[in-house]
Scaffold this motif. Structure first.
Motif, PDB file in Angstrom:
ATOM      1  N   GLU A   1       0.863  -1.176   0.000  1.00  0.00           N
ATOM      2  CA  GLU A   1       0.000   0.000   0.000  1.00  0.00           C
ATOM      3  C   GLU A   1       0.907   1.235   0.000  1.00  0.00           C
ATOM      4  O   GLU A   1       1.655   1.462   0.960  1.00  0.00           O
ATOM      5  N   PRO A   2       0.878   2.048  -1.072  1.00  0.00           N
ATOM      6  CA  PRO A   2       1.821   3.166  -1.162  1.00  0.00           C
ATOM      7  C   PRO A   2       1.767   4.133   0.016  1.00  0.00           C
ATOM      8  O   PRO A   2       2.810   4.644   0.446  1.00  0.00           O
ATOM      9  N   SER A   3       0.600   4.401   0.551  1.00  0.00           N
ATOM     10  CA  SER A   3       0.515   5.344   1.672  1.00  0.00           C
ATOM     11  C   SER A   3       1.246   4.820   2.903  1.00  0.00           C
ATOM     12  O   SER A   3       1.845   5.601   3.660  1.00  0.00           O
TER      13      SER A   3
ATOM     14  N   GLY B   1      -7.330  -9.470   7.226  1.00  0.00           N
ATOM     15  CA  GLY B   1      -8.371  -8.940   8.091  1.00  0.00           C
ATOM     16  C   GLY B   1      -7.886  -8.222   9.323  1.00  0.00           C
ATOM     17  O   GLY B   1      -8.688  -7.691  10.095  1.00  0.00           O
ATOM     18  N   ALA B   2      -6.568  -8.166   9.531  1.00  0.00           N
ATOM     19  CA  ALA B   2      -6.034  -7.570  10.755  1.00  0.00           C
ATOM     20  C   ALA B   2      -5.547  -6.142  10.554  1.00  0.00           C
ATOM     21  O   ALA B   2      -5.138  -5.496  11.520  1.00  0.00           O
ATOM     22  N   GLY B   3      -5.568  -5.623   9.328  1.00  0.00           N
ATOM     23  CA  GLY B   3      -5.046  -4.293   9.066  1.00  0.00           C
ATOM     24  C   GLY B   3      -3.524  -4.283   9.014  1.00  0.00           C
ATOM     25  O   GLY B   3      -2.867  -5.307   9.222  1.00  0.00           O
ATOM     26  N   ARG B   4      -2.984  -3.123   8.723  1.00  0.00           N
ATOM     27  CA  ARG B   4      -1.531  -2.948   8.687  1.00  0.00           C
ATOM     28  C   ARG B   4      -1.044  -2.450  10.045  1.00  0.00           C
ATOM     29  O   ARG B   4      -1.678  -1.566  10.647  1.00  0.00           O
TER      30      ARG B   4
ATOM     31  N   ASP C   1      -4.714   3.679   9.982  1.00  0.00           N
ATOM     32  CA  ASP C   1      -6.114   3.886   9.617  1.00  0.00           C
ATOM     33  C   ASP C   1      -6.199   5.012   8.610  1.00  0.00           C
ATOM     34  O   ASP C   1      -5.172   5.448   8.055  1.00  0.00           O
ATOM     35  N   ALA C   2      -7.384   5.523   8.351  1.00  0.00           N
ATOM     36  CA  ALA C   2      -7.568   6.527   7.305  1.00  0.00           C
ATOM     37  C   ALA C   2      -6.853   7.833   7.614  1.00  0.00           C
ATOM     38  O   ALA C   2      -6.577   8.632   6.705  1.00  0.00           O
TER      39      ALA C   2
END
Length: 254
Positions: A16-18, A215-218, A238-239
Motif C-alpha cells: 500500500e503506497p501510503s 483482516g487484521a489491518g496494517r 487507519d484513514a
C-alpha cells in the motif's frame, strides 16, 4: 528503557503506497535503539521489489537487524535452485543469520526459510548453537533478543523443523524476547518452555505496509523494556495515519 521497533512482512510489490510513504517517520518518532525486520521484505523476490525494500530499509532508523522470509526466495525457476538468496544478499545484506551487539541489548537473527521449503520453517543444529553462543555471551543485565520469520510456536504449514532444539537454546540463554512475523496478524504472549519456569515474551508483528492484511489491518510494533517490564504496543494504520492499537504489559523474564 530500551525501545525496539519491530516490523515484518513488508511484501514490497504487493504494498500500500501510503503505508510505505509514512511508516518510516512513524517508526522514527518512537526513537528506537534498534529496528528489527523479520522477513518477507518482498512479494516474489524480484530485483525491483528488493530495490523498493532497500529504499524503505534505508529510511528506517538504525541500527537495523533484518532476516529473510519465505517470500524472499524466488517462487519457481532456476534461481530457486541455484541462487535462492542471491538477490537478498546483493540488495539487502550478505549475512542471513546476523548478530547485533549494542549497549544493553544483544540480538541474533535466524534465517528460517530454506529454499527447499515453501511455507514452513527450519532451524538447524548450527543455528541453535549460534543462539547459545550469541545470547549466552551477552553481558549481565542485557536484553537478549532472538528474531526470526516463523513464530516458534506456530503449527500447521508454518511449523518449524528443529523447534524443540531451538526452544532449549532459548531457555538455556534466558532470552527476553522472541520476535517473529509470517502470520500477518499481530500478537504477543508469554512463552511456556518445557523444563523451566523462564517465560520469554513472544512478539509477532503484523504486516507493516502490504495489502495482504488477512483482516487484521496494517501494523508494526513498539517494544519497551526496562528492568522489570516489557510493554508491547501495536501501531496501526487507519484513514488518518498511524495510531496506537493494542497495548500489552508483561513482566520482564527473570
Amino acid at each position: 528503557m530500551l525501545v525496539i521497533a519491530h516490523l515484518s512482512d513488508l511484501h514490497l510489490g504487493a504494498h500500500e503506497p501510503s503505508a510505505v510513504a509514512t511508516v518510516a517517520a512513524d517508526v522514527a518518532a518512537v526513537v528506537p535503539a534498534l529496528t528489527v525486520v523479520t522477513g518477507d521484505l518482498t512479494m516474489r523476490a524480484r530485483t525491483g521489489q528488493f530495490r523498493l525494500a532497500r529504499e524503505l530499509l534505508d529510511r528506517l532508523p538504525g541500527p537495523l537487524l533484518v532476516v529473510p522470509g519465505n517470500h524472499d526466495v524466488p517462487l519457481v525457476g532456476v534461481d530457486r535452485l541455484v541462487g535462492p538468496y542471491r538477490r537478498y544478499r546483493r540488495l539487502v545484506q550478505a549475512d542471513l543469520d546476523p548478530v547485533l551487539r549494542l549497549p544493553g541489548v544483544t540480538v541474533i537473527g535466524l534465517h528460517t526459510s530454506p529454499a527447499w521449503r515453501w511455507k514452513s520453517g527450519r532451524v538447524s543444529r548450527r543455528q541453535s548453537e549460534a543462539v547459545v553462543t550469541a545470547l549466552g555471551s551477552a553481558p549481565a543485565g542485557a536484553v537478549r533478543v532472538l528474531a526470526m520469520h516463523h513464530p516458534p510456536r506456530a503449527g500447521g504449514l508454518a511449523r518449524i523443523i528443529g523447534r524443540a532444539r531451538l526452544l532449549r537454546a532459548v531457555a538455556l540463554t534466558r532470552a527476553d524476547l522472541v520476535l517473529a512475523g509470517h502470520t500477518h496478524v499481530p500478537g504477543s504472549a508469554l512463552m511456556g518452555l518445557d523444563g523451566t519456569a523462564h517465560r520469554p515474551v513472544e512478539v509477532v508483528a503484523g504486516t507493516a505496509v502490504s495489502r495482504r492484511t488477512r483482516g487484521a489491518g496494517r501494523s508494526w510494533t513498539t517494544i519497551r523494556v526496562d528492568r522489570t517490564a516489557v510493554v508491547v504496543e501495536e501501531r496501526v494504520q487507519d484513514a488518518t495515519g498511524w495510531r496506537t492499537g493494542a497495548v500489552r504489559h508483561f513482566p520482564r523474564p527473570g
